[in-house]
Design a protein around this motif. Structure first.
Motif: not given
Length: 140
Positions: A84-95
């Protein structure tokens, strides 16, 4: 597995100890309050995912080993929250997503690596917003 960190030494100054105790009390109270809120969200999500209160007993898995069900439940909750964290703000988890996808593939988990690929692509396609691009109507 969670690493247990050593407890820092006591603060020697009485005023500093009092300040730490005050901060500790406020933050602990916040954590407990949020724990109740999170428990409420989990309860609501549980009903939302089964669709009807009469179906809730299915989540007990009465024919399965209760210890195994508890372990699976705990692991699934952690995985679901992280997803859910990855899905809610994917741009913060790109790398991070790209690294995880690559590590899966390199370790031989090719199907999982392939399954993660669209998430990586979507993360890199997510727009980056700069604070001056969006005006915030709230004043702090």
């Amino acid at each position: 597995m969670t690493e247990i960190l050593p407890i820092p030494p006591a603060v020697p100054d009485a005023d500093a100890q009092e300040a730490v105790a005050g901060v500790d009390a406020v933050l602990a109270a916040r954590a407990l309050r949020e724990g109740d809120r999170i428990a409420g969200l989990i309860a609501a999500a549980e009903l939302d995912t089964v669709g009807s209160p009469r179906k809730l007993p299915m989540d007990l898995w009465p024919d399965a080993d209760p210890e195994l069900v508890a372990e699976v439940w705990s692991r699934a909750l952690v995985v679901g929250v992280r997803a859910g964290r990855f899905m809610s703000a994917p741009r913060f988890y790109r790398d991070k997503l790209a690294s995880l996808q690559g590590r899966l593939a390199e370790a031989g988990y090719r199907a999982m690596g392939k399954a993660a690929e669209p998430a990586v692509v979507a993360a890199y396609r997510s727009p980056e917003w700069h604070p001056v691009d969006v005006e915030d109507e709230r004043e702090h």
